[in-house]
Scaffold this active site. Sequence first.
Site: not given
Ligand code: NOJ
Length: 560
Positions: A98, A199, A256, A329-330
Amino acid sequence: MERIWWKESVIYQIYPRSFMDSNGDGMGDLKGIISKLDYLNELGVDVVWLSPVYKSPNDDNGYDISDYQGIMEEFGTLEDWEQLLNGLHDRNMKLIMDLVVNHSSDEHPWFIESRSSKNNPYRDYYIWKMGENGKEPNNWSSFFSGSAWQYDEQTEEYFLHLFSKKQPDLNWENPKLRQEIYSMMKWWLDKGIDGFRMDVINLISKVEGLPDAPSENEHTYVFGGQYFMNGPRIHEFLQEMNEHVLSKYDIMTVGEAPGVTTEEAALYVGEDRAELNMVFQFELMDVDSGPGGKWDIAPWKLTDFKRIMTKWQLGLQGKGWNSLYLNNHDQPRMVSRFGNDTDYRVESAKMLATFLHTLQGTPYIYQGEEIGMTNVKFDSINDYQDIETLNMYDERVNQDGANSQDVMESIYSKGRDNARTPMQWDSSLHGGFTQGNPWLAVNPNYPEINAAQALADPNSIFHYYKKLIQLRKQHPILVYGDYAPLLESNERIYAYNRTLGNEQLLIVLNFFESEVDFELPSDVSIDKHTLLISNYDIPEDERINRFTLRPYEARVYQII
Ligand code: NOJ
């Protein structure tokens, strides 16, 4: 379209804190992951994406990094990490790391320097501004509630943080900062990693002047996405990164990209653009959001779901490459969100897996998805750990006076801790994840839903994933074939074709729990067919042009 390894791969995401604890401190670690490499090999995945394992004060579970080249003590050492990399490579799997460079931790030495004085050489590594009439420099809200600005008494200015106030945004306008990031990336690549998941990478270029977002109420903070999503210099920065770093290695990248459209995505991943290989789009993740955003739960319609996926499949076809995911994970667990986690958990998890693995693009599996792990409902907000969830609850319930049960319902549907409960390995205490006290409680359904059970049952979700992964290796049409939707206005069935040369596949999916009749459109004619995979037993002589689909039934036919 060019053939290449990362298009033919299946990627498995590990959230290290919740995967496997080897030393009983209640938190997953690198040695824990190493102990499960044979499990991943058995599943058949090609690439592991490791969520952050760098040094971090863990305000946002490692997405707030204080040393990009050091390993978080709770997770182990750099030697452990090297052992993990070798263990993966020995088994013919790859590792992607990551890369979190929209922001760092406020405990990163750069930020400690930066905040120390206005003329410190690191001042300009971050985004500092004077207040406006005793208020923040603009009205932007943070993704984690409240203002995106934090006042710092030492130099009497504010710094920008699109996420938590312990995640100050880095200033990509500064060429020295960019060079430092590129060197850090090379350091990891020279250790032999196989790529990066980046990210929120489409947030790194902000509109000059950081203007206020339009708002009807001058007292509230509002989302200023138009000033930092896909900003003015984003493609320049990524092309520079590609030229200096990425192009020098045989690696893969996935960015992302919240708020990205198919047109923008084609610019990020266009094969002739030298930027990224894939992006994670969020359009599908908003299919069940109401006008109030993610926490405003709205029923979703299959026709919307299909329209979005078709837009992405056709939008990038022949131009770039899709990433395929339904959770991470989000996000909440996919079987709870788009399937049925009670009466048809196994059937619906397999149906959704069939969907993900039969589209054009690279499928991503999030840990536990392969055994059908579900959302969780903790009784009290005190049982939750996620900063986004806790800040939102505090703002709505404690500051705005919202009904706490209503807010808990949103958390049950959308909260990020749904995906972060520890991996369920077996039916022993805490699901075999830890000998100690888990940092976040294990989902109480672990005695029934766990990896040991799934490995032992030939009809499990795990074995179905294994078969899907193998099918993609045996049939290049599953990777490279063109996609064409069928029955687009049908609210119950998702059906589509894949074609490559003379080959054809027909995929038919019942997205709901009631039976439904499927009828092939009259302009599609089929002579011979074989069934490649289904989550039900199908009688051999069953006709293909007309049949009844059972709850969450999925079929993939090869047309000859
Ligand atoms: C996206 C990540 O997947 C998430 O878990 C994180 O809180 C935010 N970006 C900030 O890094």
